[in-house]
Design an enzyme around this catalytic site. Structure first.
Site, PDB file in Angstrom:
ATOM      1  N   LEU A  17     -19.045  24.906 -13.608  1.00  0.00           N
ATOM      2  CA  LEU A  17     -19.150  26.256 -13.799  1.00  0.00           C
ATOM      3  C   LEU A  17     -20.237  26.798 -14.760  1.00  0.00           C
ATOM      4  O   LEU A  17     -21.361  27.562 -14.387  1.00  0.00           O
ATOM      5  CB  LEU A  17     -17.605  26.985 -14.194  1.00  0.00           C
ATOM      6  N   SER A 110     -14.302  23.349 -26.601  1.00  0.00           N
ATOM      7  CA  SER A 110     -13.505  24.238 -25.819  1.00  0.00           C
ATOM      8  C   SER A 110     -12.649  24.861 -26.952  1.00  0.00           C
ATOM      9  O   SER A 110     -12.365  24.379 -27.797  1.00  0.00           O
ATOM     10  CB  SER A 110     -12.660  23.343 -24.912  1.00  0.00           C
ATOM     11  N   SER A 111     -12.102  26.039 -26.505  1.00  0.00           N
ATOM     12  CA  SER A 111     -11.460  26.944 -27.339  1.00  0.00           C
ATOM     13  C   SER A 111     -10.211  26.143 -27.733  1.00  0.00           C
ATOM     14  O   SER A 111      -9.304  26.242 -28.787  1.00  0.00           O
ATOM     15  CB  SER A 111     -10.965  28.348 -26.830  1.00  0.00           C
ATOM     16  N   CYS A 112      -9.452  25.227 -26.809  1.00  0.00           N
ATOM     17  CA  CYS A 112      -8.475  24.552 -27.094  1.00  0.00           C
ATOM     18  C   CYS A 112      -8.571  23.433 -28.297  1.00  0.00           C
ATOM     19  O   CYS A 112      -7.346  22.851 -28.612  1.00  0.00           O
ATOM     20  CB  CYS A 112      -7.938  23.803 -25.820  1.00  0.00           C
ATOM     21  N   TYR A 139      -6.709  16.393 -23.822  1.00  0.00           N
ATOM     22  CA  TYR A 139      -8.126  17.221 -23.267  1.00  0.00           C
ATOM     23  C   TYR A 139      -8.662  17.593 -24.530  1.00  0.00           C
ATOM     24  O   TYR A 139     -10.007  17.392 -24.943  1.00  0.00           O
ATOM     25  CB  TYR A 139      -8.111  18.192 -22.388  1.00  0.00           C
ATOM     26  N   LYS A 143     -12.439  16.791 -26.468  1.00  0.00           N
ATOM     27  CA  LYS A 143     -13.478  17.718 -26.787  1.00  0.00           C
ATOM     28  C   LYS A 143     -13.900  17.797 -28.162  1.00  0.00           C
ATOM     29  O   LYS A 143     -14.845  18.034 -28.739  1.00  0.00           O
ATOM     30  CB  LYS A 143     -13.304  19.024 -26.360  1.00  0.00           C
ATOM     31  N   HIS A 182      -7.965  27.126 -13.721  1.00  0.00           N
ATOM     32  CA  HIS A 182      -7.589  27.947 -14.850  1.00  0.00           C
ATOM     33  C   HIS A 182      -7.000  29.134 -14.215  1.00  0.00           C
ATOM     34  O   HIS A 182      -7.138  29.530 -12.935  1.00  0.00           O
ATOM     35  CB  HIS A 182      -8.960  28.162 -15.955  1.00  0.00           C
TER      36      HIS A 182
END
Length: 317
Positions: A17, A110-112, A139, A143, A182
């Site tokens: 993406l 990533s925001s996670c 995950y 990251k 998602h």
């Protein structure tokens, strides 16, 4: 501008993406000679092949947007796959970058990576201050490790490495697989199909109250190019829209753009994930960057792309 005087940009993850959007925006902007891993390239996890490819291309900038990802469903089914893949990607590209005479490498987190119960909106100062959301922890740890390695390479080798944390990106070339996507990709597919089949209701995971910061992929790509050209510090930078919506509000917006007229049924037996994930974008906005896309316009553009490219024959609602 001739390629002789262009910035040589290598995009890792050009089949995903964000990477696709960066390639497209860089080529449209001019001033870039773009190379990517999108065709006949070595696996992003093959460190030796990655180094050989980069050494041959001699990039000025490297963007690392590679690595497998997915929604809550995939994170629960394939935690080891996602963690190992993203660890390998970070190691391959950052190890290559520290050995090459590059101007900048940008690693996307990533925001996670933020603690599940962090104060909102989240700032990089709270990273590591609490436990992660359990549904995406493997995950997220991968990251986060990539981000820490970015800082370690700066410290030990002087590598011009930076990292950024995008919120929830979506747009053309997103995954629309109901099992692995998602939330936006999954809901667009589900509601388009429900409209086609005249289904009376669409089921949505969770209570609908969890809140997320969604950002159109072109805004993320634009911010990546901006940071490559304008930022050089060890601290991560948030990339977000500055607005957050509940999953219920998002589902209603997707219902509007798809024209689906049935009921939305929320399954509270399924996990919500983190209760809220909103990013503080004060730093990036203060540098002079601004997001351009409004949520409903971006959802309409994404839905139109899905109908044109993922439905055979193409469909217009």
């Amino acid at each position: 501008m001739s390629t002789e005087h262009s910035i040589r940009l290598f995009v890792a993850g050009a089949d995903h993406l964000i990477g696709r959007a960066v390639v497209r925006l860089a080529r449209a902007a001019g001033g870039y000679s773009v190379e990517s891993d999108e065709s006949g390239a070595p696996e992003a996890t093959d460190a030796a092949a990655v180094f050989a490819r980069l050494k041959q291309f001699r990039p000025d900038y490297i963007l690392v947007a590679a690595g497998e990802c997915g929604g809550i469903g995939r994170n629960r089914r394939e935690p080891a796959t996602l963690m190992m893949n993203n660890l390998h990607v970070a190691l391959a590209y950052l190890d290559a970058a520290r050995q090459l005479p590059i101007r900048k490498i940008l690693y996307l987190g990533s925001s996670c990576v933020y603690p599940r119960d962090a104060a909102q909106p989240m700032t990089p100062s709270v990273l590591g201050a609490g436990p992660l959301e359990p549904t995406s922890e493997p995950y997220a740890q991968a990251k986060r490790s990539g981000m820490i390695l970015t800082q370690a390479c700066r410290s030990q080798y002087g590598t011009p490495a930076i990292c950024a944390i995008p919120s929830g990106p979506f747009g053309p070339w997103d995954s629309f697989d109901e099992e692995n996507a998602h939330v936006i990709g999954a809901l667009i597919r589900r509601m388009v199909r429900a409209r086609q089949e005249k289904s009376s209701q669409v089921e949505i995971w969770g209570t609908g109250v969890a809140r997320r910061d969604f950002i159109y992929v072109d805004d993320v790509a634009d911010a990546c190019l901006y940071l490559l050209n304008s930022y050089n510090d060890a601290l991560p930078v948030n990339i977000g829209s500055g607005t957050h919506y509940s999953i219920g509000e998002l589902a209603e917006a997707i219902r509007q753009v798809t024209g689906y007229g049935g009921r939305l049924v929320f399954d509270s037996t399924k996990p919500d994930g983190a209760p809220i994930k909103a990013l503080d974008t004060t730093e990036l906005i203060g540098m002079g960057w601004q997001p351009r896309w409004e949520l409903h316009e971006a959802l309409r553009t994404t839905c139109d792309w899905y109908l044109a490219h993922m439905i055979k024959p193409p469909l217009s609602l």
